[in-house]
Enzyme design. Structure first.
Site, PDB file in Angstrom:
ATOM      1  CB  VAL A  22      -0.964   0.007   1.221  1.00  0.00           C
ATOM      2  CG1 VAL A  22      -1.834   1.259   1.207  1.00  0.00           C
ATOM      3  CG2 VAL A  22      -1.843  -1.245   1.218  1.00  0.00           C
ATOM      4  CB  VAL A  41      -5.361  20.140  -0.054  1.00  0.00           C
ATOM      5  CG1 VAL A  41      -5.016  20.581   1.355  1.00  0.00           C
ATOM      6  CG2 VAL A  41      -5.559  18.637  -0.102  1.00  0.00           C
ATOM      7  CD  GLU A 196      -3.559  -7.814   5.353  1.00  0.00           C
ATOM      8  OE1 GLU A 196      -2.727  -7.497   6.205  1.00  0.00           O
ATOM      9  OE2 GLU A 196      -4.576  -7.164   5.104  1.00  0.00           O
ATOM     10  CG  ASP A 207      -8.707  -8.846   7.105  1.00  0.00           C
ATOM     11  OD1 ASP A 207      -7.832  -7.974   7.204  1.00  0.00           O
ATOM     12  OD2 ASP A 207      -9.669  -8.759   6.313  1.00  0.00           O
ATOM     13  CE  LYS A 211     -10.620  -5.805   6.086  1.00  0.00           C
ATOM     14  NZ  LYS A 211     -10.350  -6.694   4.952  1.00  0.00           N
TER      15      LYS A 211
HETATM   16  N1  LIG Z   1      -2.691  -4.892   1.007  1.00  0.00           N
HETATM   17  C1  LIG Z   1      -3.991  -4.657   1.071  1.00  0.00           C
HETATM   18  O1  LIG Z   1      -4.737  -5.014   0.175  1.00  0.00           O
HETATM   19  C2  LIG Z   1      -4.563  -3.912   2.230  1.00  0.00           C
HETATM   20  C3  LIG Z   1      -5.915  -3.495   2.162  1.00  0.00           C
HETATM   21  C4  LIG Z   1      -6.469  -2.787   3.226  1.00  0.00           C
HETATM   22  C5  LIG Z   1      -5.704  -2.509   4.320  1.00  0.00           C
HETATM   23  N2  LIG Z   1      -4.407  -2.931   4.378  1.00  0.00           N
HETATM   24  C6  LIG Z   1      -3.637  -2.599   5.569  1.00  0.00           C
HETATM   25  O2  LIG Z   1      -2.589  -1.715   5.207  1.00  0.00           O
HETATM   26  C7  LIG Z   1      -1.469  -1.944   6.025  1.00  0.00           C
HETATM   27  C8  LIG Z   1      -0.271  -2.258   5.168  1.00  0.00           C
HETATM   28  O3  LIG Z   1      -0.546  -3.367   4.355  1.00  0.00           O
HETATM   29  P1  LIG Z   1       0.437  -3.814   3.156  1.00  0.00           P
HETATM   30  O4  LIG Z   1      -0.339  -4.792   2.372  1.00  0.00           O
HETATM   31  O5  LIG Z   1       1.007  -2.636   2.482  1.00  0.00           O
HETATM   32  O6  LIG Z   1       1.560  -4.590   3.995  1.00  0.00           O
HETATM   33  P2  LIG Z   1       3.059  -4.876   3.577  1.00  0.00           P
HETATM   34  O7  LIG Z   1       3.548  -5.987   4.422  1.00  0.00           O
HETATM   35  O8  LIG Z   1       3.201  -4.978   2.100  1.00  0.00           O
HETATM   36  O9  LIG Z   1       3.787  -3.528   4.018  1.00  0.00           O
HETATM   37  C9  LIG Z   1       4.087  -3.204   5.337  1.00  0.00           C
HETATM   38  C10 LIG Z   1       5.468  -2.577   5.332  1.00  0.00           C
HETATM   39  O10 LIG Z   1       5.770  -2.106   6.636  1.00  0.00           O
HETATM   40  C11 LIG Z   1       7.141  -2.354   6.857  1.00  0.00           C
HETATM   41  N3  LIG Z   1       7.435  -2.351   8.291  1.00  0.00           N
HETATM   42  C12 LIG Z   1       7.197  -3.322   9.195  1.00  0.00           C
HETATM   43  N4  LIG Z   1       7.634  -2.934  10.415  1.00  0.00           N
HETATM   44  C13 LIG Z   1       8.159  -1.708  10.264  1.00  0.00           C
HETATM   45  C14 LIG Z   1       8.781  -0.801  11.141  1.00  0.00           C
HETATM   46  N5  LIG Z   1       8.940  -1.095  12.422  1.00  0.00           N
HETATM   47  N6  LIG Z   1       9.211   0.389  10.653  1.00  0.00           N
HETATM   48  C15 LIG Z   1       9.052   0.687   9.351  1.00  0.00           C
HETATM   49  N7  LIG Z   1       8.462  -0.141   8.453  1.00  0.00           N
HETATM   50  C16 LIG Z   1       8.033  -1.326   8.914  1.00  0.00           C
HETATM   51  C17 LIG Z   1       7.406  -3.698   6.204  1.00  0.00           C
HETATM   52  O11 LIG Z   1       8.774  -3.859   5.952  1.00  0.00           O
HETATM   53  C18 LIG Z   1       6.563  -3.574   4.949  1.00  0.00           C
HETATM   54  O12 LIG Z   1       7.321  -3.042   3.871  1.00  0.00           O
HETATM   55  C19 LIG Z   1      -1.888  -3.052   7.005  1.00  0.00           C
HETATM   56  O13 LIG Z   1      -2.418  -2.478   8.159  1.00  0.00           O
HETATM   57  C20 LIG Z   1      -2.977  -3.759   6.236  1.00  0.00           C
HETATM   58  O14 LIG Z   1      -3.883  -4.431   7.086  1.00  0.00           O
HETATM   59  C21 LIG Z   1      -3.830  -3.611   3.359  1.00  0.00           C
HETATM   60  N1  LIG Z   2      -6.180  -9.252   3.417  1.00  0.00           N
HETATM   61  C1  LIG Z   2      -7.264  -8.346   3.240  1.00  0.00           C
HETATM   62  C2  LIG Z   2      -6.775  -7.061   2.668  1.00  0.00           C
HETATM   63  C3  LIG Z   2      -7.794  -5.971   2.733  1.00  0.00           C
HETATM   64  O1  LIG Z   2      -7.997  -5.539   4.033  1.00  0.00           O
HETATM   65  C4  LIG Z   2      -8.282  -8.997   2.328  1.00  0.00           C
HETATM   66  O2  LIG Z   2      -8.005 -10.062   1.782  1.00  0.00           O
HETATM   67  O3  LIG Z   2      -9.374  -8.464   2.176  1.00  0.00           O
END
Ligand SMILES: NC(=O)c1ccc[n+]([C@@H]2O[C@H](COP(=O)([O-])OP(=O)(O)OC[C@H]3O[C@@H](n4cnc5c(N)ncnc54)[C@H](O)[C@@H]3O)[C@@H](O)[C@H]2O)c1
Ligand SMILES: N[C@@H](CCO)C(=O)O
Ligand code: NA
Length: 443
Positions: A22, A41, A196, A207, A211
């Site tokens: 993300v 903005v 994830e 998850d 939600k």
């Molecule tokens: N991927 C999705 O589709 C999605 C959808 C909705 C919400 N989210 C939420 O968004 C958030 C991020 O998801 P993502 O899919 O990008 O995860 P991801 O694992 O791809 O990215 C998380 C990043 O955070 C970094 N990280 C971990 N610990 C850290 C620290 N202490 N300091 C700095 N960086 C650190 C990791 O190295 C990684 O690059 C989560 O809360 C997830 O639940 C993700």
């Molecule tokens: N792992 C989550 C990402 C979105 O929150 C999903 O599959 O819907």
């Protein structure tokens, strides 16, 4: 574009925590759309730092912005807004509390954190006058939390039901459509970036439960945490369940269901509570949620004045989730420009959460039984004894045994469970082929 000419206020300085699936898309959109965002903005939105774990891994973002010191970045006087896309409870909880306490607005996609600690995060935001926005935390790109917090704030929501996990929906759709195996489809979901890092959070329903807690809290103006949510994942769903569903024109979805429940107390006074649950359920193929396939999400909201509303779109993936984060970022940046604030937590209703045993559900039960006189009557007698009313029965004789399918009317979940346990122990019941809750039909 001449939009920048009208931009006069001080820039809004943004710290990004995390640069994974993300975060990378947030950086891209902030960079590509910088001028348009400034025009919307009323000032420029500047990325001033990105906290990552391993800086040399991130060649796609400006190296001079990278730091491994997330706490230091949050504390920097050069930061107005903190955007968090790391995930998990700690250390993000500590960092976001520090940001809010210092008056810095927070935008986060972190459902796990919001589902556990919304109360203290909102308290910190209220104390300093900062904003806390988290649209991406539920159903990714779909505008859902802000409609609940803002657009529907004048109505009474009675029920929220939907598909809020893309990974499990992808797996269930594939099991239904292609008959592919569970492990194979989970691998594909990971490869496409929907799953994830740890897929158990998805497949075991954690998850979706987070939600559901967030949705119930916002919809019913109360505080529901992840631990309050009854949860069953999809790992026990079998091809026999799908075959049973198909035979009756149904499919199987992992549903998050949040209901306002009206009952009468022992003193005769009306009582109100909430029931929040996540479990696989059979729904008719004609139901709009049945057509929601792959990683898409969809959520039904029922409100007293508005009636039925449906929200549909991409619930996962880097760019769709970044869209929701950017929308929130624009909102908090606008609030800063005019000196206003978004809505606070609204948890005044303080409603009790009913255990699943008291929730009203319907079951579909498919049995292999001996094909002889009196079997159907004996099975029906068990249902009657537990005061569970049968809505439909289908019996099909085979060579030596018979398939018996029973669909019930609504009954307390505990009564339905005890009935199934009793029926499973009857001597002429050879096998309980499938037991699944039924949703989306008249009870
Ligand atoms: N991927 C999705 O589709 C999605 C959808 C909705 C919400 N989210 C939420 O968004 C958030 C991020 O998801 P993502 O899919 O990008 O995860 P991801 O694992 O791809 O990215 C998380 C990043 O955070 C970094 N990280 C971990 N610990 C850290 C620290 N202490 N300091 C700095 N960086 C650190 C990791 O190295 C990684 O690059 C989560 O809360 C997830 O639940 C993700
Ligand atoms: N792992 C989550 C990402 C979105 O929150 C999903 O599959 O819907
Ligand atoms: Na959303």
């Amino acid at each position: 574009m001449n939009s920048a000419a009208s931009v006069t206020a001080k820039p809004i300085r943004v710290a990004l925590l995390g640069c994974g699936t993300v975060g990378t898309q947030i950086v891209r959109l902030l960079t590509e759309q910088a001028d348009e965002l400034a025009a919307r903005v009323g000032t420029r939105v500047e990325l001033v730092g990105i906290a990552v774990r391993r800086p040399n891994k991130h060649r796609e973002v400006p190296a001079e912005l990278l730091t491994t010191d997330a706490a230091g970045l949050v504390a920097s006087p050069d930061v107005d807004v903190v955007v968090e896309v790391i995930g998990g409870i700690e250390p993000t909880r500590t960092w976001l509390l520090a940001a809010l306490t210092a008056g810095k607005s927070v935008v986060t996609a972190n459902k796990a954190l919001l589902a556990e600690h919304a109360g203290e995060l909102f308290e910190a935001a209220d104390a300093s006058g900062a904003d806390l926005y988290f649209e991406a935390a539920v159903a990714g790109a779909i505008p859902l939390l802000r409609p609940l917090r803002e657009s529907l704030a004048g109505d009474r929501i009675t029920r929220v039901m939907g598909i809020v996990n893309g990974t499990t929906n992808f797996i269930l759709s594939a099991m239904d459509e292609t008959g592919a195996g569970y492990a194979e489809t989970l691998d594909e979901a990971s490869r496409l970036g929907y799953a994830e890092a740890d897929p158990t959070a998805d497949v075991d329903g954690f998850d979706a439960a987070s939600k559901a807690a967030i949705l119930a809290s916002l919809a019913f103006h109360t505080r529901v945490t992840a631990g309050d949510v009854y949860r069953e994942g999809i790992s026990a769903v079998t091809s026999a369940d799908f075959a049973a569903a198909r035979a009756l024109g149904r499919t199987i979805k992992l549903l998050a269901i949040c209901e306002r429940v009206f009952t009468t107390g022992e003193d005769g006074a009306p009582e109100e509570s909430v029931a929040v649950r996540v479990h696989p359920a059979m729904i008719p193929r004609s139901h709009p949620l049945a057509g929601v396939s792959g990683a898409f999400n969809a959520v039904f909201v029922e409100a007293e004045a508005a009636g039925q509303l449906m929200f549909y779109g991409q619930g996962a993936g880097g760019a769709p989730t970044a869209s929701a984060v950017l929308g929130d970022l624009v909102a908090v940046a606008r609030n800063r420009v005019v000196g206003g604030r978004g809505p606070r937590e609204s948890a005044y209703a303080d409603l009790a959460v009913r255990p699943i045993a008291q929730a009203s559900t319907r079951y579909h039960i498919s049995l292999d039984v001996a094909d002889r006189a009196g079997v159907l009557a004996a099975v029906a007698a068990e249902f009657a004894q537990h005061e569970v009313s049968i809505a439909a029965v289908r019996q099909e004789g085979r060579a030596t045994d018979a398939s018996l399918v029973i669909v019930t009317h609504s009954a307390p979940d505990a009564a339905l469970r005890s009935t199934v346990d009793k029926v499973a122990g009857l001597p002429f019941v050879h096998d309980v082929v499938s037991v699944m809750r039924v949703e989306g039909e008249d009870s």
